[in-house]
Design an enzyme around this catalytic site. Structure first.
Site, PDB file in Angstrom:
ATOM      1  N   HIS A   9      73.197  52.652 104.184  1.00 41.06           N
ATOM      2  CA  HIS A   9      74.536  53.111 104.574  1.00 41.06           C
ATOM      3  C   HIS A   9      75.622  52.572 103.646  1.00 41.06           C
ATOM      4  O   HIS A   9      75.418  51.614 102.911  1.00 41.06           O
ATOM      5  CB  HIS A   9      74.832  52.680 106.015  1.00 41.06           C
ATOM      6  CG  HIS A   9      74.857  51.192 106.192  1.00 41.06           C
ATOM      7  ND1 HIS A   9      75.922  50.413 105.812  1.00 41.06           N
ATOM      8  CD2 HIS A   9      73.928  50.346 106.683  1.00 41.06           C
ATOM      9  CE1 HIS A   9      75.662  49.143 106.072  1.00 41.06           C
ATOM     10  NE2 HIS A   9      74.446  49.072 106.603  1.00 41.06           N
ATOM     11  N   GLU A  82      68.918  48.586 112.231  1.00 41.48           N
ATOM     12  CA  GLU A  82      68.805  47.330 111.492  1.00 41.48           C
ATOM     13  C   GLU A  82      68.056  46.286 112.316  1.00 41.48           C
ATOM     14  O   GLU A  82      68.008  46.378 113.543  1.00 41.48           O
ATOM     15  CB  GLU A  82      70.211  46.811 111.133  1.00 41.48           C
ATOM     16  CG  GLU A  82      70.247  45.530 110.324  1.00 41.48           C
ATOM     17  CD  GLU A  82      69.539  45.612 108.985  1.00 41.48           C
ATOM     18  OE1 GLU A  82      68.290  45.736 108.961  1.00 41.48           O
ATOM     19  OE2 GLU A  82      70.219  45.515 107.953  1.00 41.48           O
TER      20      GLU A  82
END
Length: 192
Positions: A9, A82
């Site tokens: 990202h 994550e």
């Protein structure tokens, strides 16, 4: 042949403050939104069949910028999140040292284990290989998640360098083995 493009990202305020993000839902900052547009522009010249993204907004926003540019809807999967940071989420290294001391990494701070991350990452990979064999798949996720997953599925490659925001990594599968033919590439980033 199956190809997977792995994208980290774009940047967030917590990236810049060196705060552990983990599974906290932190959005892209202004620079991160620009990086997402830049990686989308890069990927627009390539043919992709499907895009998967973590459900956390920083990855989802990056994936959505790509999806708009290349015309493919994003499929969200929480297994791409994550590594869960537990009690360290939102803290800097300095704050962790102050609060828990130099050995903070050895303490039980409710962090997700590497084994848990690998289990969900492997489950995801098995699912997409069953659905998208011989296709080109984009996956937008997070730095620690992607590096641990890469080390697991391509153990003969050196993945020590941390992934940069919106970097592109490419895996190709032939003869039931994955190889990395591009790692951590950010040639699309144009500084303003």
């Amino acid at each position: 042949m199956t190809e997977i493009g792995l994208i980290r990202h774009g940047t967030t305020a917590w990236n810049k403050e060196l705060r552990a993000q983990g599974s906290s839902d932190i959005p892209l900052d202004e620079e991160g939104l620009m990086q997402a547009k830049q990686v989308a522009e890069r990927l627009n010249s390539e043919k992709w069949n499907v895009i998967y993204s973590s459900d956390l907004s920083r990855a989802r926003q990056t994936a959505e910028a790509i999806a708009i540019k290349i015309g493919i809807p994003v499929q969200v999967d929480s297994r791409l999140r994550e590594l869960g940071g537990g009690l360290i989420e939102g803290t800097t290294e300095e704050e962790r040292l102050r609060k828990w001391g130099r050995e903070w990494r050895s303490l039980d701070l409710d962090m997700e284990s590497s084994e848990s991350l690998i289990a969900r990452g492997t489950s995801f990979m098995e699912d997409i290989m069953g659905k998208h064999e011989n296709q080109r798949i984009l996956i937008v996720s997070h730095g620690a998640f992607l590096r641990r997953l890469l080390k697991n599925i391509v153990p003969h490659f050196n993945f020590e360098e941390s992934l940069k925001n919106t970097s592109v990594t490419s895996l190709v599968r032939s003869d039931k083995q994955w190889d990395c033919n591009l790692y951590n590439c950010t040639k699309h980033i144009v500084e303003s």
